[in-house]
Design an enzyme around this catalytic site. Structure first.
Site, PDB file in Angstrom:
ATOM      1  N   ASN A 129      34.776  91.797  36.905  1.00  0.00           N
ATOM      2  CA  ASN A 129      34.539  93.200  36.805  1.00  0.00           C
ATOM      3  C   ASN A 129      35.727  93.784  37.597  1.00  0.00           C
ATOM      4  O   ASN A 129      36.392  93.049  38.234  1.00  0.00           O
ATOM      5  CB  ASN A 129      33.423  93.880  37.231  1.00  0.00           C
ATOM      6  CG  ASN A 129      32.741  93.387  38.489  1.00  0.00           C
ATOM      7  OD1 ASN A 129      33.630  93.721  39.441  1.00  0.00           O
ATOM      8  ND2 ASN A 129      31.806  92.590  38.681  1.00  0.00           N
TER       9      ASN A 129
ATOM     10  N   GLY B 283      25.554  86.615  35.101  1.00  0.00           N
ATOM     11  CA  GLY B 283      26.203  85.844  34.402  1.00  0.00           C
ATOM     12  C   GLY B 283      27.182  84.676  34.696  1.00  0.00           C
ATOM     13  O   GLY B 283      26.888  84.289  35.929  1.00  0.00           O
TER      14      GLY B 283
ATOM     15  N   ASP C  29      29.963  84.985  36.341  1.00  0.00           N
ATOM     16  CA  ASP C  29      30.390  85.497  37.617  1.00  0.00           C
ATOM     17  C   ASP C  29      29.632  85.296  38.923  1.00  0.00           C
ATOM     18  O   ASP C  29      29.990  84.608  39.894  1.00  0.00           O
ATOM     19  CB  ASP C  29      30.487  87.163  37.425  1.00  0.00           C
ATOM     20  CG  ASP C  29      31.501  87.505  38.586  1.00  0.00           C
ATOM     21  OD1 ASP C  29      31.932  86.767  39.311  1.00  0.00           O
ATOM     22  OD2 ASP C  29      31.367  88.993  38.745  1.00  0.00           O
TER      23      ASP C  29
HETATM   24  N1  AR6 Z   1      29.084  78.709  32.639  1.00  0.00           N
HETATM   25  C1  AR6 Z   1      29.710  78.992  31.289  1.00  0.00           C
HETATM   26  N2  AR6 Z   1      29.424  80.198  30.710  1.00  0.00           N
HETATM   27  C2  AR6 Z   1      28.458  80.845  31.273  1.00  0.00           C
HETATM   28  C3  AR6 Z   1      27.750  80.571  32.382  1.00  0.00           C
HETATM   29  C4  AR6 Z   1      28.102  79.079  32.936  1.00  0.00           C
HETATM   30  N3  AR6 Z   1      27.582  78.830  34.144  1.00  0.00           N
HETATM   31  N4  AR6 Z   1      26.907  81.431  32.642  1.00  0.00           N
HETATM   32  C5  AR6 Z   1      27.029  82.762  31.717  1.00  0.00           C
HETATM   33  N5  AR6 Z   1      27.933  82.156  30.816  1.00  0.00           N
HETATM   34  P1  AR6 Z   1      29.028  87.582  30.991  1.00  0.00           P
HETATM   35  P2  AR6 Z   1      30.946  89.380  30.376  1.00  0.00           P
HETATM   36  C6  AR6 Z   1      28.492  82.740  29.630  1.00  0.00           C
HETATM   37  O1  AR6 Z   1      27.910  88.354  30.971  1.00  0.00           O
HETATM   38  O2  AR6 Z   1      30.231  89.730  29.091  1.00  0.00           O
HETATM   39  C7  AR6 Z   1      29.218  90.001  35.252  1.00  0.00           C
HETATM   40  O3  AR6 Z   1      28.181  90.895  35.742  1.00  0.00           O
HETATM   41  C8  AR6 Z   1      27.506  83.607  28.903  1.00  0.00           C
HETATM   42  O4  AR6 Z   1      26.423  83.049  28.224  1.00  0.00           O
HETATM   43  O5  AR6 Z   1      28.834  86.224  32.459  1.00  0.00           O
HETATM   44  O6  AR6 Z   1      32.434  89.295  30.542  1.00  0.00           O
HETATM   45  C9  AR6 Z   1      30.748  90.585  35.709  1.00  0.00           C
HETATM   46  O7  AR6 Z   1      30.750  90.688  37.011  1.00  0.00           O
HETATM   47  C10 AR6 Z   1      28.279  84.464  27.886  1.00  0.00           C
HETATM   48  O8  AR6 Z   1      28.786  83.489  26.859  1.00  0.00           O
HETATM   49  O9  AR6 Z   1      30.365  87.852  31.124  1.00  0.00           O
HETATM   50  C11 AR6 Z   1      30.752  91.774  34.809  1.00  0.00           C
HETATM   51  O10 AR6 Z   1      30.224  92.887  35.363  1.00  0.00           O
HETATM   52  C12 AR6 Z   1      29.753  84.478  28.841  1.00  0.00           C
HETATM   53  O11 AR6 Z   1      29.603  83.614  29.851  1.00  0.00           O
HETATM   54  C13 AR6 Z   1      30.249  91.452  33.635  1.00  0.00           C
HETATM   55  O12 AR6 Z   1      28.982  90.599  33.806  1.00  0.00           O
HETATM   56  C14 AR6 Z   1      30.064  85.716  29.426  1.00  0.00           C
HETATM   57  O13 AR6 Z   1      29.030  86.507  29.861  1.00  0.00           O
HETATM   58  C15 AR6 Z   1      31.318  90.800  32.588  1.00  0.00           C
HETATM   59  O14 AR6 Z   1      30.523  90.498  31.447  1.00  0.00           O
END
Ligand code: AR6
Length: 177
Positions: free
Chosen positions: A29, A37, A39
């Protein structure tokens, strides 16, 4: 057309924190504050105190931009933090901003001398970007932007995203049945 010597793209189904590559990308973010997620998983695996301190020194990150830290306890040497757009219907420049994330991550990887980079599906979780549209943008940018990166892993945490990548990369298994 893919530029000669462009990176080899492959789809991976799993957890990006386990990727033994030079750099993994974090879907962060703008404050570069620990979120949910991927992060959250990266902070957990890298070591929260070290990564928080390193991120605090970066002074935030604009949407579409990317900045690097060390990887600390990760197998990867570096983490490239990028901030994807929040999906709000598609008329607010979301496509261009997502493309910019992939482009900037490659530029930062080149500055770091990273030759292998793993990407999560940026913006497709909490930020709500449609996964199919995001995957097409990712593959297009990674196939067309000149870079010294040799291997790119598109890491899908869920089976549906993994299938999307497989289809786009045309490496889906062809066995009948
Ligand atoms: N390895 C690979 N992919 C993953 C993992 C993992 N361990 N965990 C989740 N994903 P997101 P965004 C996937 O929500 O939409 C955070 O709070 C998940 O299934 O992580 O860019 C940040 O701080 C999805 O397909 O990121 C920001 O505030 C992908 O990663 C916000 O979320 C992205 O999901 C960013 O949101």
């Amino acid at each position: 057309m893919r530029p000669t010597g462009g990176p080899l793209l492959s789809a991976v189904h799993g957890d990006i924190t386990e990727e033994a590559v030079d750099a993994i990308v974090n879907a962060a973010n703008t404050r570069l504050a620990r979120g949910g997620g991927v992060d959250n998983a990266i902070h957990e695996a890298a070591g929260d105190a070290d990564l928080r301190a390193a991120c605090a020194e970066l002074g935030g990150c604009e949407t579409g931009d990317a900045k690097a830290t060390q990887g600390f306890a990760l197998p990867a040497r570096f983490i490239i933090h990028t901030v994807g757009p929040v999906w709000s219907g598609g008329d607010r420049g979301e496509d261009d901003l997502l493309a910019s994330c992939y482009r900037r991550c490659l530029e930062v990887a080149d500055q770091l001398g990273a030759r292998s980079v793993a990407f999560p599906a940026i913006s497709t979780g909490v930020y709500g970007f449609p996964p199919e549209r995001a995957a097409a943008i990712a593959v297009h940018i990674l196939r067309t932007v000149p870079t010294a990166v040799q291997a790119v892993h598109l890491v899908a945490f869920d089976a549906a995203t993994y299938r999307l990548y497989q289809q786009l990369l045309d490496d889906a298994p062809h066995a009948p049945g």
